[in-house]
Design a protein around this motif. Sequence first.
Motif, PDB file in Angstrom:
ATOM      1  N   SER A 221       0.214   1.546  15.714  1.00  0.00           N
ATOM      2  CA  SER A 221      -1.280   1.030  16.032  1.00  0.00           C
ATOM      3  C   SER A 221      -1.610   1.112  14.536  1.00  0.00           C
ATOM      4  CB  SER A 221      -1.867   2.061  16.809  1.00  0.00           C
ATOM      5  OG  SER A 221      -2.090   3.157  16.291  1.00  0.00           O
ATOM      6  N   SER A 222      -2.562   0.135  14.362  1.00  0.00           N
ATOM      7  CA  SER A 222      -2.791   0.089  12.833  1.00  0.00           C
ATOM      8  C   SER A 222      -4.119  -1.025  12.408  1.00  0.00           C
ATOM      9  CB  SER A 222      -1.628  -0.640  12.023  1.00  0.00           C
ATOM     10  OG  SER A 222      -1.926  -0.655  10.599  1.00  0.00           O
ATOM     11  N   GLY A 223      -4.954  -0.535  11.409  1.00  0.00           N
ATOM     12  CA  GLY A 223      -5.762  -1.218  10.921  1.00  0.00           C
ATOM     13  C   GLY A 223      -5.181  -2.394  10.117  1.00  0.00           C
ATOM     14  N   GLY A 224      -3.839  -2.345   9.870  1.00  0.00           N
ATOM     15  CA  GLY A 224      -3.339  -3.432   9.150  1.00  0.00           C
ATOM     16  C   GLY A 224      -2.046  -2.967   8.223  1.00  0.00           C
ATOM     17  N   ASN A 225      -2.422  -2.101   7.266  1.00  0.00           N
ATOM     18  CA  ASN A 225      -1.412  -1.685   6.346  1.00  0.00           C
ATOM     19  C   ASN A 225      -0.523  -0.864   6.892  1.00  0.00           C
ATOM     20  OD1 ASN A 225      -2.656  -3.108   4.022  1.00  0.00           O
ATOM     21  ND2 ASN A 225      -4.232  -1.588   4.457  1.00  0.00           N
ATOM     22  N   ALA A 226      -0.671   0.136   8.004  1.00  0.00           N
ATOM     23  CA  ALA A 226       0.331   0.799   8.334  1.00  0.00           C
ATOM     24  C   ALA A 226       1.379   0.062   9.209  1.00  0.00           C
ATOM     25  CB  ALA A 226      -0.090   2.014   9.199  1.00  0.00           C
ATOM     26  N   GLY A 227       0.834  -0.877   9.879  1.00  0.00           N
ATOM     27  CA  GLY A 227       1.589  -2.036  10.456  1.00  0.00           C
ATOM     28  C   GLY A 227       2.401  -2.734   9.900  1.00  0.00           C
TER      29      GLY A 227
ATOM     30  N   VAL B 200      -4.713   4.386  -6.487  1.00  0.00           N
ATOM     31  CA  VAL B 200      -5.080   2.786  -6.003  1.00  0.00           C
ATOM     32  C   VAL B 200      -4.263   2.498  -4.774  1.00  0.00           C
ATOM     33  CG1 VAL B 200      -5.019   0.597  -6.891  1.00  0.00           C
ATOM     34  CG2 VAL B 200      -5.574   2.447  -8.643  1.00  0.00           C
ATOM     35  N   CYS B 201      -4.973   2.914  -3.607  1.00  0.00           N
ATOM     36  CA  CYS B 201      -4.024   2.688  -2.463  1.00  0.00           C
ATOM     37  C   CYS B 201      -3.867   1.509  -2.112  1.00  0.00           C
ATOM     38  CB  CYS B 201      -4.709   3.649  -1.111  1.00  0.00           C
ATOM     39  SG  CYS B 201      -6.398   3.078  -1.119  1.00  0.00           S
ATOM     40  N   GLY B 202      -4.399   0.370  -2.746  1.00  0.00           N
ATOM     41  CA  GLY B 202      -3.827  -0.975  -2.308  1.00  0.00           C
ATOM     42  C   GLY B 202      -4.522  -1.534  -1.238  1.00  0.00           C
TER      43      GLY B 202
ATOM     44  N   LYS C   4     -12.402  -1.827   6.876  1.00  0.00           N
ATOM     45  CA  LYS C   4     -11.993  -1.550   8.370  1.00  0.00           C
ATOM     46  C   LYS C   4     -10.727  -0.391   8.193  1.00  0.00           C
ATOM     47  CE  LYS C   4     -15.038  -3.896  10.527  1.00  0.00           C
ATOM     48  NZ  LYS C   4     -16.451  -3.288  10.508  1.00  0.00           N
ATOM     49  N   CYS C   5      -9.911  -0.644   6.945  1.00  0.00           N
ATOM     50  CA  CYS C   5      -9.098   0.336   6.944  1.00  0.00           C
ATOM     51  C   CYS C   5      -9.101   1.613   6.856  1.00  0.00           C
ATOM     52  CB  CYS C   5      -7.668  -0.312   6.002  1.00  0.00           C
ATOM     53  SG  CYS C   5      -6.747  -1.634   6.920  1.00  0.00           S
ATOM     54  N   LEU C   6     -10.373   2.010   6.601  1.00  0.00           N
ATOM     55  CA  LEU C   6     -10.630   3.815   6.479  1.00  0.00           C
ATOM     56  C   LEU C   6     -11.513   3.826   7.976  1.00  0.00           C
ATOM     57  CD1 LEU C   6     -12.548   3.778   3.034  1.00  0.00           C
ATOM     58  CD2 LEU C   6     -10.251   4.229   3.714  1.00  0.00           C
TER      59      LEU C   6
ATOM     60  N   SER D  83       0.947  -1.186  -0.095  1.00  0.00           N
ATOM     61  CA  SER D  83       0.111   0.004   0.175  1.00  0.00           C
ATOM     62  C   SER D  83       0.891   1.323   0.003  1.00  0.00           C
ATOM     63  CB  SER D  83      -1.066   0.045   1.282  1.00  0.00           C
ATOM     64  OG  SER D  83      -0.088   0.587   2.321  1.00  0.00           O
ATOM     65  N   PHE D  84       0.298   2.314  -0.222  1.00  0.00           N
ATOM     66  CA  PHE D  84       0.911   3.733  -0.027  1.00  0.00           C
ATOM     67  C   PHE D  84       1.792   3.990   1.052  1.00  0.00           C
ATOM     68  CE2 PHE D  84      -1.635   6.199   2.721  1.00  0.00           C
ATOM     69  CZ  PHE D  84      -2.744   5.452   3.090  1.00  0.00           C
ATOM     70  N   LYS D  85       1.273   3.271   2.159  1.00  0.00           N
ATOM     71  CA  LYS D  85       1.654   3.659   3.672  1.00  0.00           C
ATOM     72  C   LYS D  85       3.028   3.766   3.886  1.00  0.00           C
ATOM     73  CE  LYS D  85      -2.344   3.626   5.863  1.00  0.00           C
ATOM     74  NZ  LYS D  85      -2.695   4.886   6.938  1.00  0.00           N
ATOM     75  N   ILE D  86       4.162   2.916   3.030  1.00  0.00           N
ATOM     76  CA  ILE D  86       5.507   2.998   3.274  1.00  0.00           C
ATOM     77  C   ILE D  86       5.983   4.464   3.125  1.00  0.00           C
ATOM     78  CG2 ILE D  86       5.991   2.148   1.268  1.00  0.00           C
ATOM     79  CD1 ILE D  86       7.749   1.396   4.592  1.00  0.00           C
TER      80      ILE D  86
ATOM     81  N   VAL E 288     -10.054   8.237   2.220  1.00  0.00           N
ATOM     82  CA  VAL E 288      -9.939   8.938   3.425  1.00  0.00           C
ATOM     83  C   VAL E 288     -10.256   7.823   4.437  1.00  0.00           C
ATOM     84  CG1 VAL E 288     -10.317  10.734   4.867  1.00  0.00           C
ATOM     85  CG2 VAL E 288     -10.376  11.125   2.575  1.00  0.00           C
ATOM     86  N   GLY E 289      -9.152   7.836   5.482  1.00  0.00           N
ATOM     87  CA  GLY E 289      -9.405   6.966   6.678  1.00  0.00           C
ATOM     88  C   GLY E 289      -9.394   7.847   7.898  1.00  0.00           C
ATOM     89  N   GLY E 290      -7.984   8.106   8.230  1.00  0.00           N
ATOM     90  CA  GLY E 290      -7.903   9.246   9.231  1.00  0.00           C
ATOM     91  C   GLY E 290      -7.435  10.342   8.519  1.00  0.00           C
ATOM     92  N   GLY E 291      -7.109  10.428   7.291  1.00  0.00           N
ATOM     93  CA  GLY E 291      -6.879  11.677   6.502  1.00  0.00           C
ATOM     94  C   GLY E 291      -5.391  11.837   6.140  1.00  0.00           C
ATOM     95  N   GLY E 292      -4.681  10.960   6.442  1.00  0.00           N
ATOM     96  CA  GLY E 292      -3.012  11.228   6.301  1.00  0.00           C
ATOM     97  C   GLY E 292      -2.947  11.112   4.709  1.00  0.00           C
ATOM     98  N   LEU E 293      -3.439  10.340   3.961  1.00  0.00           N
ATOM     99  CA  LEU E 293      -3.161  10.253   2.438  1.00  0.00           C
ATOM    100  C   LEU E 293      -3.618  11.609   1.928  1.00  0.00           C
ATOM    101  CD1 LEU E 293      -2.287   8.851  -0.047  1.00  0.00           C
ATOM    102  CD2 LEU E 293      -4.605   7.851  -0.259  1.00  0.00           C
ATOM    103  N   LEU E 294      -4.887  12.033   2.343  1.00  0.00           N
ATOM    104  CA  LEU E 294      -5.366  13.302   1.926  1.00  0.00           C
ATOM    105  C   LEU E 294      -4.418  14.454   2.123  1.00  0.00           C
ATOM    106  CD1 LEU E 294      -7.876  14.872   0.768  1.00  0.00           C
ATOM    107  CD2 LEU E 294      -8.708  15.053   3.276  1.00  0.00           C
TER     108      LEU E 294
HETATM  109  N1  PLV Z   1      -5.382   2.492   6.864  1.00  0.00           N
HETATM  110  C1  PLV Z   1      -4.852   2.548   8.307  1.00  0.00           C
HETATM  111  C2  PLV Z   1      -5.907   3.069   8.998  1.00  0.00           C
HETATM  112  O1  PLV Z   1      -6.580   2.002   9.592  1.00  0.00           O
HETATM  113  C3  PLV Z   1      -3.689   1.558   8.693  1.00  0.00           C
HETATM  114  O2  PLV Z   1      -3.601   1.312   9.892  1.00  0.00           O
HETATM  115  O3  PLV Z   1      -3.486   0.821   7.987  1.00  0.00           O
HETATM  116  N2  PLV Z   1      -6.226   2.599   2.065  1.00  0.00           N
HETATM  117  C4  PLV Z   1      -5.650   1.757   2.646  1.00  0.00           C
HETATM  118  C5  PLV Z   1      -5.416   0.590   2.223  1.00  0.00           C
HETATM  119  C6  PLV Z   1      -5.448   1.886   4.106  1.00  0.00           C
HETATM  120  O4  PLV Z   1      -4.823   0.941   4.757  1.00  0.00           O
HETATM  121  C7  PLV Z   1      -5.723   3.250   4.827  1.00  0.00           C
HETATM  122  C8  PLV Z   1      -5.306   3.427   6.202  1.00  0.00           C
HETATM  123  C9  PLV Z   1      -6.224   4.208   3.776  1.00  0.00           C
HETATM  124  C10 PLV Z   1      -6.619   3.949   2.609  1.00  0.00           C
HETATM  125  C11 PLV Z   1      -6.730   5.725   4.492  1.00  0.00           C
HETATM  126  O5  PLV Z   1      -5.553   6.399   4.459  1.00  0.00           O
HETATM  127  P1  PLV Z   1      -5.636   7.558   5.736  1.00  0.00           P
HETATM  128  O6  PLV Z   1      -5.746   6.845   7.259  1.00  0.00           O
HETATM  129  O7  PLV Z   1      -4.224   7.801   5.739  1.00  0.00           O
HETATM  130  O8  PLV Z   1      -6.655   8.473   5.336  1.00  0.00           O
HETATM  131  C12 PLV Z   1      -7.669   2.316  10.685  1.00  0.00           C
END
Ligand code: PLV
Length: 326
Positions: free
Chosen positions: A59-65, A299-301, A217-219, A35-38, A163-169
């Motif tokens: 702390s993470s829904g999965g991808n940040a972890g 395509v955040c993955g 759940k990751c949003l 995912s984009f998280k890295i 948008v989940g918590g808005g970090g990507l935004l």
């Molecule tokens: N996921 C976060 C928060 O989860 C996590 O801990 O991985 N698309 C994907 C695939 C994501 O995993 C997330 C965030 C988002 C979009 C939204 O990104 P954000 O939080 O930066 O808006 C609870």
Amino acid sequence: MNLHYETPLVESELISQVAGCRVYLKLENVQNGGSFKIRGIGYHCTKEQGRGCERLISSSGGNAGIATAYAGRKLGMSVTVIVPQSTPNITRNRIEKEGAAVIVHGKTWNEANEYSLSLATEPGNAHIHPFDHPNIWNGHSSLVTELNSQLQGTKPDALVLSVGGGGLLNGVVQGLQSSGWGDVPVIAVETNGADSFAAACKAGKLVTLPDITSVAKCLGAKTVSQRSLDLIKEHPIYSTVVPDKAAVDSCYKLLDDHRLLVEPACGAALAVVYNPHILDDLQQQGKLPTPLRTVVVIVCGGNCVDIELLSKWKKELSKQDELKMV
Ligand code: PLV
């Protein structure tokens, strides 16, 4: 040291035909960690190591972890990831495979985050928040720098992201503003039941959702970051909420069209181009230009999916629809 790499930008002829404009996909699903998280997390962890921290508590829904575990492995730091009960086993296993310890705590990410904060107070530990930190936004902004060079400076008419918590935004808007693209509209997508940004935009202040009822759940951050809410005064950002079914259907469509599997958190953004009435409505409200030529979807993955989970969600959602019709 960059822990992410440049991802492909592909033009999708199949999706363009559906959307009625030229659709580009920025393929963060093939990024390190899936995912984009890295981008943001890698930058943040590198900075924390530079400050003398030795251990990373995420702390993470999965991808940040997964991204934190990957960063920790590359940087030679030990990592503990706190996930909620809703994080599937495939994701927990993936984090462990990266060499990190996994602790399951609480029903949603918010409870997991509370617990992670209490662990992070020990000396030498750094708390790695999944979205609410300027380092994270700085790192995510690299996505736009890349996009700018891949499009050879040609400005897209709109950008679509989840948008989940808005970090990507926050990171993408920062990137747009620093690339001279401060007028590119951003369509910020959530699912019903994970729509904390939409709720905040409507109320004009942060709103905490009672629960996360969406399959995405990751949003699932019950409250969006303050920075995301502040940004609506600085940038054309259009909050959009789609049903879970549209997000899951869009995951299937991407799988069929491009042989790529993503989770519903990403399907939410894809739903905008697979359901062109959303773009039409925004055009009619004067929020997007007419004609609309080029749209980029991030395509955040995401790793919180496999083919069995996807078909389980599809079945459950069509059952809900049947019940509604009775
Ligand atoms: N996921 C976060 C928060 O989860 C996590 O801990 O991985 N698309 C994907 C695939 C994501 O995993 C997330 C965030 C988002 C979009 C939204 O990104 P954000 O939080 O930066 O808006 C609870």
